[in-house]
Design a protein around this motif. Sequence first.
Motif, mmCIF file in Angstrom:
data_model
loop_
_atom_site.group_PDB
_atom_site.id
_atom_site.type_symbol
_atom_site.label_atom_id
_atom_site.label_comp_id
_atom_site.label_asym_id
_atom_site.label_seq_id
_atom_site.Cartn_x
_atom_site.Cartn_y
_atom_site.Cartn_z
ATOM 1 N N TYR A 102 6.295 2.590 5.772
ATOM 2 C CA TYR A 102 4.861 2.390 6.024
ATOM 3 C C TYR A 102 4.655 1.099 6.809
ATOM 4 O O TYR A 102 3.821 1.028 7.718
ATOM 5 C CB TYR A 102 4.093 2.328 4.704
ATOM 6 N N TYR A 106 -7.775 6.648 1.759
ATOM 7 C CA TYR A 106 -6.606 6.256 0.968
ATOM 8 C C TYR A 106 -6.698 6.795 -0.454
ATOM 9 O O TYR A 106 -5.730 7.348 -0.989
ATOM 10 C CB TYR A 106 -6.485 4.732 0.958
ATOM 11 N N ILE A 126 0.835 -1.203 0.000
ATOM 12 C CA ILE A 126 0.000 0.000 0.000
ATOM 13 C C ILE A 126 0.869 1.253 0.000
ATOM 14 O O ILE A 126 0.640 2.209 -0.751
ATOM 15 C CB ILE A 126 -0.944 0.004 1.220
ATOM 16 N N LEU A 171 -3.428 8.902 7.325
ATOM 17 C CA LEU A 171 -2.746 7.649 7.041
ATOM 18 C C LEU A 171 -2.773 6.732 8.266
ATOM 19 O O LEU A 171 -2.943 5.510 8.138
ATOM 20 C CB LEU A 171 -1.301 7.913 6.614
ATOM 21 N N LEU A 220 1.563 4.206 -3.017
ATOM 22 C CA LEU A 220 1.414 5.644 -2.745
ATOM 23 C C LEU A 220 2.702 6.390 -3.084
ATOM 24 O O LEU A 220 2.665 7.492 -3.656
ATOM 25 C CB LEU A 220 1.040 5.852 -1.277
ATOM 26 N N ALA A 230 -12.104 3.869 5.180
ATOM 27 C CA ALA A 230 -10.664 3.677 4.989
ATOM 28 C C ALA A 230 -10.291 3.783 3.511
ATOM 29 O O ALA A 230 -9.277 4.406 3.156
ATOM 30 C CB ALA A 230 -10.241 2.315 5.550
ATOM 31 N N VAL A 289 -6.195 5.169 8.414
ATOM 32 C CA VAL A 289 -6.284 4.042 7.474
ATOM 33 C C VAL A 289 -5.572 2.816 8.049
ATOM 34 O O VAL A 289 -6.099 1.696 8.026
ATOM 35 C CB VAL A 289 -5.670 4.420 6.107
ATOM 36 N N SER A 290 -4.363 3.032 8.572
ATOM 37 C CA SER A 290 -3.574 1.934 9.130
ATOM 38 C C SER A 290 -4.311 1.266 10.282
ATOM 39 O O SER A 290 -4.413 0.035 10.352
ATOM 40 C CB SER A 290 -2.210 2.454 9.611
#
Length: 256
Positions: free
Chosen positions: A111, A146, A76, A235, A80, A142, A238-239
């Motif tokens: 990440y 992203y 992911i 971010l 990005l 989410a 999302v994580s």
Amino acid sequence: MRPLKQLIRFGREQALSCLFPVVIFASLAITKIVPLPILPRYDWLLIISLLMQWMMVRSGLETRDELKVISLFHLIGLALELFKVHMGSWSYPEEGYSKVFGVPLYSGFMYASVASYLCQAWRRLKVDLIKWPPFWMVVPLAAAIYLNFFTHHYWIDIRWWLSGLVVVVFWQSWVIYEVGGARYRMPIALSFVLIGFFIWIAENIATYFGAWEYPNQADAWSLVHIGKMSSWLLLVIVSFLIVATLKRVKAKDRIV
């Protein structure tokens, strides 16, 4: 003395959970100060990250399930990075054999290290979630956060709308964690902000040691704009949502 002891215990567990990120930052600093022979710096950073990942799984510090989550984050993050570098958001000016379209492969581990921290802290602090929103709300949220990292280059930036939606969706949600046998709780939205803030601090350290370079840092290093913290906050959300969703799915599979 008990609050002080609990704070020390909490700090110790956090430090152990940050082992992977610490190794990456230490590697950035060392390779910046002491050039390594044979290979370019970016390639050494990739080798160090791979060895660290192998050692953590081999030693039992990370489980195979956690390795799967971390690998997902690596992909992911790399996707990005490829897009952002192509759009000129930041760059990797040094040479390297492991660069793909201007992006060194070690960048995905930055990440992945966030995912490693979340997985480690989740297990060490025995994290539990209270009033977690349903699956059909979490996954689209989410995905929208992203995708906005990509679409805002071509369309309007809706990050603040998404941030407001996060507050609404998680208004009644809490995270429960354990330190020294005692249970504590924190609003999930507050945990997002705290993690995002510390990642912004880490970003300043990383750019200082040349992990990557923003356009305004081409001539000389300068503090990363505070506005970037909103990107890291999203971010982190999302994580956290991905890790939490996978943890809950895994838990249900075990119950079945």
